[in-house]
Design a protein around this motif. Sequence first.
Motif, PDB file in Angstrom:
ATOM      1  N   SER A  49       0.807  -1.218   0.000  1.00 54.55           N
ATOM      2  CA  SER A  49       0.000   0.000   0.000  1.00 54.55           C
ATOM      3  C   SER A  49       0.841   1.269   0.000  1.00 54.55           C
ATOM      4  O   SER A  49       0.432   2.297  -0.537  1.00 54.55           O
ATOM      5  CB  SER A  49      -0.933  -0.002   1.223  1.00 54.55           C
ATOM      6  OG  SER A  49      -0.192  -0.110   2.425  1.00 54.55           O
TER       7      SER A  49
ATOM      8  N   LYS B  20      -5.488  -7.663  -7.308  1.00 50.77           N
ATOM      9  CA  LYS B  20      -4.817  -7.741  -6.003  1.00 50.77           C
ATOM     10  C   LYS B  20      -4.221  -9.135  -5.842  1.00 50.77           C
ATOM     11  O   LYS B  20      -4.478 -10.042  -6.636  1.00 50.77           O
ATOM     12  CB  LYS B  20      -5.830  -7.495  -4.884  1.00 50.77           C
ATOM     13  CG  LYS B  20      -6.922  -8.557  -4.849  1.00 50.77           C
ATOM     14  CD  LYS B  20      -7.920  -8.323  -3.741  1.00 50.77           C
ATOM     15  CE  LYS B  20      -8.980  -9.439  -3.709  1.00 50.77           C
ATOM     16  NZ  LYS B  20      -9.971  -9.243  -2.638  1.00 50.77           N
TER      17      LYS B  20
ATOM     18  N   ASN C 213      -1.525  -4.642  -4.049  1.00 51.12           N
ATOM     19  CA  ASN C 213      -2.090  -4.129  -5.308  1.00 51.12           C
ATOM     20  C   ASN C 213      -1.295  -4.684  -6.483  1.00 51.12           C
ATOM     21  O   ASN C 213      -0.131  -5.063  -6.349  1.00 51.12           O
ATOM     22  CB  ASN C 213      -2.036  -2.600  -5.319  1.00 51.12           C
ATOM     23  CG  ASN C 213      -2.797  -2.002  -4.166  1.00 51.12           C
ATOM     24  OD1 ASN C 213      -3.899  -2.415  -3.842  1.00 51.12           O
ATOM     25  ND2 ASN C 213      -2.197  -1.001  -3.516  1.00 51.12           N
TER      26      ASN C 213
ATOM     27  N   SER D 243      -0.256  -3.700 -10.500  1.00 51.06           N
ATOM     28  CA  SER D 243      -0.285  -2.667 -11.551  1.00 51.06           C
ATOM     29  C   SER D 243       0.890  -2.895 -12.498  1.00 51.06           C
ATOM     30  O   SER D 243       1.690  -3.812 -12.286  1.00 51.06           O
ATOM     31  CB  SER D 243      -0.217  -1.259 -10.930  1.00 51.06           C
ATOM     32  OG  SER D 243       0.951  -1.112 -10.162  1.00 51.06           O
TER      33      SER D 243
END
Length: 268
Positions: A182, A236, A266, A268
């Motif tokens: 995070s 996730k 997460n 990405s």
Amino acid sequence: MAAVISGGLKVKAGLFAVQISSLPLRSHLPRCFFSASKKTTKTVASVSRSLRVSAVNNHHWPRVTTFCTAAPDAAVSPVSEPEKKIESQEVEVEENVKETANLLDIRVGRIVKAWQHEEADSLYVEEVDIGEAEPRIICSGLVKYVPLDLLQGASVVVLANLKPRNMRGVKSCGMLLCASDSSHENVEPLVPPQGSVPGDRVWFGDEEDLEQLPEPAPPNKVQKKKMWEAVQPLLKTDDSGVSMLKEHLMRTSSGLVTSNTLKNANIS
């Protein structure tokens, strides 16, 4: 339904029974009112006429109070219509996101060679084999997170149907998918399962979904429809490090895509 009439008349329509405490009013009631063999419609009509006659003779209109109750066996739905509609919309949105995600051309890759970008301190440049005739050139901002020697020969997961981007003079034709915590202090590339080979398709869902996978969307459509922007916030890793799109597992024909160390992270 029951009716209570001023003057002492009480009617139970279901049984056609009458209790009368006023004899003058009784004289105006039709005989069919006391007979259960008459049809209901005729009985109701007769009662109505009788009430009108009684009102005229007694110089006032009777006061009638009715009591209505719902049928005792009426079924009550445990879920209201608005709740059903919301649940239906949620299922539809979830399925649409899954369909969108499976239009992304996500493949297993292997980094053939990696080096520091000459014009950007934070970027690596990688040659990545994704099962095509020539390796793709991809730039990744992993310098502060992954030592260069760990990238050499590494198996990775590549998003391949993005439009090429010029990154400090180098045209990047794809993106390595990575997990991050995070605070974004720890970042690492996703890892395909053992047995996967460059070019293997990555999808979201069950093993059986492989046979129904659509062809990947062209890069122009991915950009125009903002497909990656719709999917990425829902990606996730779970508490065991498995990569997911909401509850849909991220997989190849050899198994599940994971993160080595980052859980509940997460992507990405």
